[in-house]
Scaffold this active site. Structure first.
Site, PDB file in Angstrom:
ATOM      1  N   HIS A  46       0.825  -1.011   0.011  1.00 36.22           N
ATOM      2  CA  HIS A  46       0.004  -0.056  -0.014  1.00 36.22           C
ATOM      3  C   HIS A  46       0.761   1.241  -0.040  1.00 36.22           C
ATOM      4  CE1 HIS A  46      -3.085   3.004   1.059  1.00 36.22           C
ATOM      5  NE2 HIS A  46      -3.916   2.055   0.750  1.00 36.22           N
ATOM      6  N   ASP A  98      -8.020  -5.385  -0.075  1.00 33.85           N
ATOM      7  CA  ASP A  98      -8.512  -6.146  -0.868  1.00 33.85           C
ATOM      8  C   ASP A  98      -8.132  -7.533  -0.771  1.00 33.85           C
ATOM      9  OD1 ASP A  98      -9.833  -4.079  -2.720  1.00 33.85           O
ATOM     10  OD2 ASP A  98      -7.824  -3.387  -3.069  1.00 33.85           O
TER      11      ASP A  98
HETATM   12  N1  CMC Z   1       4.094  -7.696  -4.627  1.00 33.35           N
HETATM   13  C1  CMC Z   1       5.316  -7.859  -4.567  1.00 33.35           C
HETATM   14  N2  CMC Z   1       6.318  -6.648  -4.452  1.00 33.35           N
HETATM   15  C2  CMC Z   1       5.534  -5.554  -4.113  1.00 33.35           C
HETATM   16  C3  CMC Z   1       4.166  -5.350  -4.073  1.00 33.35           C
HETATM   17  C4  CMC Z   1       3.232  -6.554  -4.259  1.00 33.35           C
HETATM   18  N3  CMC Z   1       2.021  -6.643  -4.184  1.00 33.35           N
HETATM   19  N4  CMC Z   1       3.649  -4.351  -3.698  1.00 33.35           N
HETATM   20  C5  CMC Z   1       5.070  -3.520  -3.840  1.00 33.35           C
HETATM   21  N5  CMC Z   1       6.134  -4.471  -3.998  1.00 33.35           N
HETATM   22  C6  CMC Z   1       7.493  -3.992  -3.901  1.00 33.35           C
HETATM   23  C7  CMC Z   1       7.756  -3.260  -5.212  1.00 33.35           C
HETATM   24  O1  CMC Z   1       8.466  -3.777  -6.313  1.00 33.35           O
HETATM   25  C8  CMC Z   1       8.868  -2.186  -4.704  1.00 33.35           C
HETATM   26  O2  CMC Z   1       9.867  -2.952  -4.426  1.00 33.35           O
HETATM   27  P1  CMC Z   1      11.433  -2.204  -4.691  1.00 33.35           P
HETATM   28  O3  CMC Z   1      11.704  -1.232  -3.594  1.00 33.35           O
HETATM   29  O4  CMC Z   1      12.536  -3.102  -4.562  1.00 33.35           O
HETATM   30  O5  CMC Z   1      11.454  -1.720  -6.375  1.00 33.35           O
HETATM   31  C9  CMC Z   1       8.437  -1.831  -3.150  1.00 33.35           C
HETATM   32  O6  CMC Z   1       7.465  -3.005  -3.008  1.00 33.35           O
HETATM   33  C10 CMC Z   1       7.754  -0.568  -3.106  1.00 33.35           C
HETATM   34  O7  CMC Z   1       6.380  -0.646  -4.172  1.00 33.35           O
HETATM   35  P2  CMC Z   1       5.862   0.235  -5.036  1.00 33.35           P
HETATM   36  O8  CMC Z   1       5.174  -0.241  -6.048  1.00 33.35           O
HETATM   37  O9  CMC Z   1       6.941   1.546  -5.258  1.00 33.35           O
HETATM   38  O10 CMC Z   1       4.657   1.040  -4.062  1.00 33.35           O
HETATM   39  P3  CMC Z   1       3.627   1.984  -4.454  1.00 33.35           P
HETATM   40  O11 CMC Z   1       3.288   2.681  -3.363  1.00 33.35           O
HETATM   41  O12 CMC Z   1       3.946   2.882  -5.741  1.00 33.35           O
HETATM   42  O13 CMC Z   1       2.390   0.928  -5.042  1.00 33.35           O
HETATM   43  C11 CMC Z   1       0.607  -0.635  -4.727  1.00 33.35           C
HETATM   44  C12 CMC Z   1       1.350   0.492  -4.119  1.00 33.35           C
HETATM   45  C13 CMC Z   1      -0.620  -0.872  -3.987  1.00 33.35           C
HETATM   46  C14 CMC Z   1       0.196  -0.282  -6.237  1.00 33.35           C
HETATM   47  C15 CMC Z   1       1.493  -1.891  -4.652  1.00 33.35           C
HETATM   48  O14 CMC Z   1       1.853  -2.289  -3.458  1.00 33.35           O
HETATM   49  C16 CMC Z   1       0.935  -3.028  -5.545  1.00 33.35           C
HETATM   50  O15 CMC Z   1       1.251  -2.932  -6.832  1.00 33.35           O
HETATM   51  N6  CMC Z   1       0.186  -3.782  -4.759  1.00 33.35           N
HETATM   52  C17 CMC Z   1      -0.419  -4.796  -5.561  1.00 33.35           C
HETATM   53  C18 CMC Z   1      -1.892  -4.430  -6.086  1.00 33.35           C
HETATM   54  C19 CMC Z   1      -2.766  -4.062  -4.968  1.00 33.35           C
HETATM   55  O16 CMC Z   1      -3.202  -5.042  -4.156  1.00 33.35           O
HETATM   56  N7  CMC Z   1      -3.528  -2.823  -4.842  1.00 33.35           N
HETATM   57  C20 CMC Z   1      -4.593  -2.607  -3.928  1.00 33.35           C
HETATM   58  C21 CMC Z   1      -4.029  -1.451  -3.125  1.00 33.35           C
HETATM   59  S1  CMC Z   1      -5.117  -1.006  -1.502  1.00 33.35           S
HETATM   60  C22 CMC Z   1      -6.703  -0.708  -2.032  1.00 33.35           C
HETATM   61  C23 CMC Z   1      -6.943   0.189  -2.971  1.00 33.35           C
HETATM   62  O17 CMC Z   1      -6.309   1.315  -3.191  1.00 33.35           O
HETATM   63  O18 CMC Z   1      -7.633   0.103  -3.861  1.00 33.35           O
END
Ligand code: CMC
Length: 431
Positions: free
Chosen positions: A308, A365
């Protein structure tokens, strides 16, 4: 930061910046005059470090895993309120007393019908249409029936549109589903509660009377509350962004729905269950392998329902839902193998240094889809349920934006990295 000022050093110049205080949470640094004064802009992809507004609706403390609406803890409102009560809290700043709640409920019930012409609108979609596409299109389309209420600067018109949106959303959502199922549209029933009426429109058929299971109605009520608002997330920021051009409330909310649909946002609930189902169907896939793939930088796979932007701790909504999933499945007498897979995945991820270092926890989710499934909803309706829940939050944020004298049209800057100037070449001379 000293004396209520922050200092930015650009080359040899000191540039003092005003502090924007917060009641709780992150303090701001006002950079709104930085470009005009110094000719530079800030660079913040995904606005991860940028507050676009002051807000008094919802506070999320991502470090501690806290969520409060207008100061009330999510755990308390989810346990004790109806969804319309929480909608009232978000829209009108305070919890309603009994009389206010009754009046508000009656007002909403007054608007549950869709214009009869809208039936042809639903008919026009293919049976295969994703209900999120129908939902956002219908939300935009119903504004055409109420054009005299479209002026965002008229508070009475805005209230009228807000009531209509909240009242009609379950009808739109249920009809989007009925369309995909090839079943007759069921009209709203105002003798039922908000949630019961939605369940009735979703699952009733004209051939027999349908009894609403109070356990299912109660569970859905809690789920909608848990989705009701969450600060400046992607869809809410979109609603504000679109509304800042003084587009009407219906158009702004329809845009927010499209933002919600993406799998990194509200679409994750459908994606989680589809992922769990793939694991279930694939004998070679287990939690360890899934976590290995999620960690592999060369693999696009991500663990859906994990991570998140704000929470660096357990999402409090996921905490409620994890326990709730057990209760709901036991009560409806369902032994869903996907719940065991989810529990296993969660445990393996939380024990893994990759997830620990990055503070990746289950989000709202991760378990919601399993519960929606247990309540009888098909996976393609999950994000629609999120949208019904998030609607009061979108509207409250849109209203706050419209009423805020500090609001300006949303218009971020960019850092241009393309060609600076090229000689024009007529088409006949281009290679
Ligand atoms: N699985 C594997 N690695 C992950 C995941 C995941 N679900 N989420 C984040 N990471 C890693 C990412 O690769 C990164 O690693 P590094 O620093 O080595 O490059 C690190 O954690 C930080 O992640 P980020 O992508 O920079 O974080 P963000 O704040 O840009 O993205 C997010 C947040 C929710 C889009 C992301 O965590 C994600 O894609 N999660 C899976 C989709 C999901 O469950 N979405 C629902 C969000 S909550 C409810 C809502 O808003 O609807």
């Amino acid at each position: 930061m000293t004396d209520g000022k922050a200092n930015l050093r650009i080359g040899d110049d000191d540039y003092p910046l005003d502090i924007v205080p917060a009641e709780t949470g992150n303090t701001g640094i006002d950079i709104s005059k930085l470009r005009a004064d110094k000719g530079v802009v800030t660079f913040d992809p995904g606005f991860a470090n940028t507050a676009g507004t002051r807000s008094s609706i919802t506070h999320v403390d991502g470090e501690q895993g806290l969520l409060r609406h207008r100061g009330y803890r999510i755990e308390d409102v989810a346990e004790n309120c109806t969804f319309l009560e929480v909608a009232y809290l978000l829209l009108f700043d305070d919890l309603p007393n009994q009389k206010q709640l009754e009046e508000w409920t009656q007002t909403v019930k007054h608007h549950t019908l869709l214009s009869e012409e809208m039936k042809r609108f639903f008919d026009a979609f293919p049976r295969s249409a994703h209900p999120m596409a129908i939902l956002s299109s219908a939300t935009n389309a119903i504004s055409t029936f109420y054009e005299k209420y479209n002026d965002p600067r008229d508070p009475e018109a805005v209230s009228e549109s807000a009531r209509r949106l909240i009242a009609k959303m379950p009808t739109i959502a249920a009809w989007a589903y009925k369309k995909s199922a090839g079943q007759p549209y069921i009209y709203p029933r105002n003798d039922l509660s908000y949630v019961e009426n939605f369940l009735h429109m979703m699952f009733a058929l004209p051939v027999a009377e349908m009894k609403i299971d109070p356990v299912i109605a109660r569970a859905l009520n809690v789920l909608l509350i848990l989705h009701a608002d969450h600060g400046q997330n992607c869809s809410t920021a979109t609603v504000r962004f679109v509304g800042s051009s003084q587009a009407n409330l219906f158009a702004s909310v329809a845009a927010g729905m499209n933002a919600l649909w993406g799998p990194l946002h509200g679409g994750a609930n459908q994606a989680v269950v589809e992922m769990l189902q793939r694991f279930h169907d694939d004998p070679d896939m287990d939690a360890d392998r899934a976590i290995r793939r999620a960690k592999d930088r060369d693999d696009e796979f991500r663990l859906m329902g994990f991570g998140h932007r704000v929470y660096k701790n357990y999402d409090p909504r996921a905490r409620i839902l994890k326990k709730f999933a057990d209760d709901v499945l036991t009560t409806v007498g369902l032994d869903d193998p996907l719940l065991a897979i989810a529990n296993d995945l969660e445990k393996t991820a939380l024990d893994d240094p990759f997830f620990q270092e990055r503070k990746l926890y289950p989000n709202v989710d991760f378990y919601s889809g399993i519960i929606f499934r247990a309540l009888g909803f098909p996976a393609r309706m999950f994000t629609v349920l999120f949208a019904i829940g998030r609607l009061p939050g979108w509207i409250a944020n849109w209203k706050e934006m419209i009423e805020d004298p500090a609001t300006r049209i949303a218009r971020p800057r960019q850092i241009y990295v393309g060609e600076v100037e090229r000689q024009f070449v007529p088409i006949t001379e281009r290679p």
